[in-house]
Design an enzyme around this catalytic site. Sequence first.
Site, PDB file in Angstrom:
ATOM      1  N   LYS A  10       0.835  -1.206   0.000  1.00 55.57           N
ATOM      2  CA  LYS A  10       0.000   0.000   0.000  1.00 55.57           C
ATOM      3  C   LYS A  10       0.865   1.250   0.000  1.00 55.57           C
ATOM      4  O   LYS A  10       0.623   2.206  -0.758  1.00 55.57           O
ATOM      5  CB  LYS A  10      -0.924   0.010   1.218  1.00 55.57           C
ATOM      6  CG  LYS A  10      -1.832   1.244   1.293  1.00 55.57           C
ATOM      7  CD  LYS A  10      -2.584   1.332   2.601  1.00 55.57           C
ATOM      8  CE  LYS A  10      -1.687   1.805   3.722  1.00 55.57           C
ATOM      9  NZ  LYS A  10      -2.423   2.218   4.936  1.00 55.57           N
ATOM     10  N   SER A  11       1.874   1.280   0.852  1.00 53.85           N
ATOM     11  CA  SER A  11       2.731   2.461   0.978  1.00 53.85           C
ATOM     12  C   SER A  11       3.457   2.764  -0.322  1.00 53.85           C
ATOM     13  O   SER A  11       3.550   3.924  -0.740  1.00 53.85           O
ATOM     14  CB  SER A  11       3.752   2.250   2.099  1.00 53.85           C
ATOM     15  OG  SER A  11       3.116   2.017   3.324  1.00 53.85           O
ATOM     16  N   ARG A  15       2.852   6.065  -2.975  1.00 50.15           N
ATOM     17  CA  ARG A  15       3.960   6.933  -3.370  1.00 50.15           C
ATOM     18  C   ARG A  15       4.166   6.895  -4.877  1.00 50.15           C
ATOM     19  O   ARG A  15       4.429   7.918  -5.513  1.00 50.15           O
ATOM     20  CB  ARG A  15       5.241   6.507  -2.642  1.00 50.15           C
ATOM     21  CG  ARG A  15       5.249   6.910  -1.162  1.00 50.15           C
ATOM     22  CD  ARG A  15       6.239   6.069  -0.359  1.00 50.15           C
ATOM     23  NE  ARG A  15       6.340   6.520   1.024  1.00 50.15           N
ATOM     24  CZ  ARG A  15       5.464   6.256   1.973  1.00 50.15           C
ATOM     25  NH1 ARG A  15       4.383   5.535   1.670  1.00 50.15           N
ATOM     26  NH2 ARG A  15       5.638   6.696   3.207  1.00 50.15           N
ATOM     27  N   GLN A 157       4.239  10.221   7.350  1.00 53.86           N
ATOM     28  CA  GLN A 157       3.605  10.659   6.105  1.00 53.86           C
ATOM     29  C   GLN A 157       3.677  12.168   5.920  1.00 53.86           C
ATOM     30  O   GLN A 157       3.681  12.663   4.792  1.00 53.86           O
ATOM     31  CB  GLN A 157       2.149  10.192   6.068  1.00 53.86           C
ATOM     32  CG  GLN A 157       2.002   8.694   5.894  1.00 53.86           C
ATOM     33  CD  GLN A 157       0.565   8.238   5.942  1.00 53.86           C
ATOM     34  OE1 GLN A 157      -0.367   9.038   6.067  1.00 53.86           O
ATOM     35  NE2 GLN A 157       0.353   6.933   5.857  1.00 53.86           N
ATOM     36  N   SER A 182       8.482   6.118  12.571  1.00 53.07           N
ATOM     37  CA  SER A 182       8.424   5.233  11.394  1.00 53.07           C
ATOM     38  C   SER A 182       9.411   5.660  10.312  1.00 53.07           C
ATOM     39  O   SER A 182       9.082   5.740   9.128  1.00 53.07           O
ATOM     40  CB  SER A 182       7.000   5.180  10.824  1.00 53.07           C
ATOM     41  OG  SER A 182       6.082   4.748  11.802  1.00 53.07           O
ATOM     42  N   ASP A 297       3.248  -0.416  12.488  1.00 51.39           N
ATOM     43  CA  ASP A 297       2.076  -1.039  11.870  1.00 51.39           C
ATOM     44  C   ASP A 297       1.990  -2.526  12.199  1.00 51.39           C
ATOM     45  O   ASP A 297       0.921  -3.134  12.051  1.00 51.39           O
ATOM     46  CB  ASP A 297       2.092  -0.847  10.353  1.00 51.39           C
ATOM     47  CG  ASP A 297       1.478   0.484   9.936  1.00 51.39           C
ATOM     48  OD1 ASP A 297       0.869   1.157  10.787  1.00 51.39           O
ATOM     49  OD2 ASP A 297       1.609   0.850   8.754  1.00 51.39           O
ATOM     50  N   ARG A 328      -4.972   2.092  18.277  1.00 53.73           N
ATOM     51  CA  ARG A 328      -4.639   0.671  18.187  1.00 53.73           C
ATOM     52  C   ARG A 328      -4.139   0.094  19.502  1.00 53.73           C
ATOM     53  O   ARG A 328      -4.353  -1.094  19.770  1.00 53.73           O
ATOM     54  CB  ARG A 328      -3.618   0.442  17.068  1.00 53.73           C
ATOM     55  CG  ARG A 328      -4.236   0.550  15.688  1.00 53.73           C
ATOM     56  CD  ARG A 328      -3.245   0.271  14.585  1.00 53.73           C
ATOM     57  NE  ARG A 328      -3.918   0.358  13.277  1.00 53.73           N
ATOM     58  CZ  ARG A 328      -3.297   0.560  12.130  1.00 53.73           C
ATOM     59  NH1 ARG A 328      -1.974   0.693  12.109  1.00 53.73           N
ATOM     60  NH2 ARG A 328      -3.982   0.635  11.003  1.00 53.73           N
ATOM     61  N   LYS A 394      -9.709  -2.323   2.891  1.00 52.63           N
ATOM     62  CA  LYS A 394      -8.846  -1.139   2.851  1.00 52.63           C
ATOM     63  C   LYS A 394      -7.492  -1.465   2.232  1.00 52.63           C
ATOM     64  O   LYS A 394      -6.949  -0.663   1.467  1.00 52.63           O
ATOM     65  CB  LYS A 394      -8.668  -0.597   4.273  1.00 52.63           C
ATOM     66  CG  LYS A 394      -7.789   0.645   4.382  1.00 52.63           C
ATOM     67  CD  LYS A 394      -7.746   1.132   5.821  1.00 52.63           C
ATOM     68  CE  LYS A 394      -6.781   2.283   6.008  1.00 52.63           C
ATOM     69  NZ  LYS A 394      -7.216   3.513   5.327  1.00 52.63           N
TER      70      LYS A 394
END
Length: 414
Positions: A10-11, A15, A157, A182, A297, A328, A394
């Site tokens: 996903k990341s 990008r 991000q 991260s 994550d 979380r 998702k």
Amino acid sequence: MPVVTIPGSKSITARALFLAAAADGVTTLVRPLRSDDTEGFAEGLVRLGHRVGRTPDVWQVDGRPQGPAVSEADVYCRDGATTARFLPTLAAAGRGTYRFDASPQMRRRPLLPLTRALRDLGVDLRHEEAEGHHPLTVRAAGVEGGEVTLDAGQSSQYLTALLLLGPLTRKGLRIHVTDLVSAPYVDITIAMMRAFGAEVGREGNVFVVPPGGYRATTYAIEPDASTASYFFAAAAVTPGAEVTVPGLGRGALQGDLGFVEVLRRMGAEVSVGADATTVRGTGELRGLTVAMRDISDTMPTLAAIAPFASGPVRIEDVANTRVKECDRLEACAENLRRLGGGVDTGPDWIEIRPGTPMGAEIRTYGDHRIVMSFAVTGLRTPGISFDDPACVRKTFPGFHEAFAELRSVLGDDR
């Protein structure tokens, strides 16, 4: 030995979509992730006037270095944090008025460090309701560039968005970072920017990005390491089981592959090859204390298997997980208690005591990672169900089918 095919990252897909949209020419993305988040990002680009051609295994994007092809757009970012944070930054490099909104879940997630930095760079950006949250409007006139200070302690991000913007500014950017979580995700960003022809320099906590734009290219998306963590964990909690994920090896961009080193410390056998990683369950799962700031994550994955360890599992330095799709830390603690486990939490840590989980319904809070993590618990705990199993769309719409297939194979192997 199960060989598990994991969908694209996903990341990396997010990008790559930004870079393709900003590049000069047509970019081809090979094996991108097809999920609600990435489809939402692609639809956002279409709303901004980009052509995005999509087949099952290849996406093509017409880049526009000068910014969106339309002077007005209304973009809905769904639940996607990358969409909600990257697309307004991309739009700022163009000329026009662009409004962005998102789901109630995404509206709750913070944006202020990023939007404050964009304002400091002269971007006319206004939050319509709560300051620092969606919806927002960007009245874009290009970005001159210069120096800016950024707090990326909640999310890397924010820094990624500014780094991606740098080559599109007239003078480039010099970004002073006061805090960063991260960090491996920033390394992904920099490596990908270089693959698209841009350069990034770093002097301690200062990142320097010269102007010059991006070149279109063909870019292959590697499998998602965060998603792979559930399958690696499944092997670790199943004595004698072995799982191999091709496409993730020593050259992988994603820091979340480091989760297998946590499993190694707990007693699993781990082999990281040139282009694949294998985890084997040994029947031993030791407790440990581990800081997971850089791979946060995967914190829910570890929390979900922690009751099966022989000693307490303490996960530290994960305060940023409180501002993800849900809190979380508390979601993991609540669900472990539902299963009868002993758990304590603090501002940035969770400690889980050994036990024998009992079946219960998992409260997901609409968070895909809560579902996928506790699916691993379900390998050894009958009777686990989810109040919203479909929220895995998702990032991995086919997760339940893929995990059921793995479960059947592991069952045959035991």
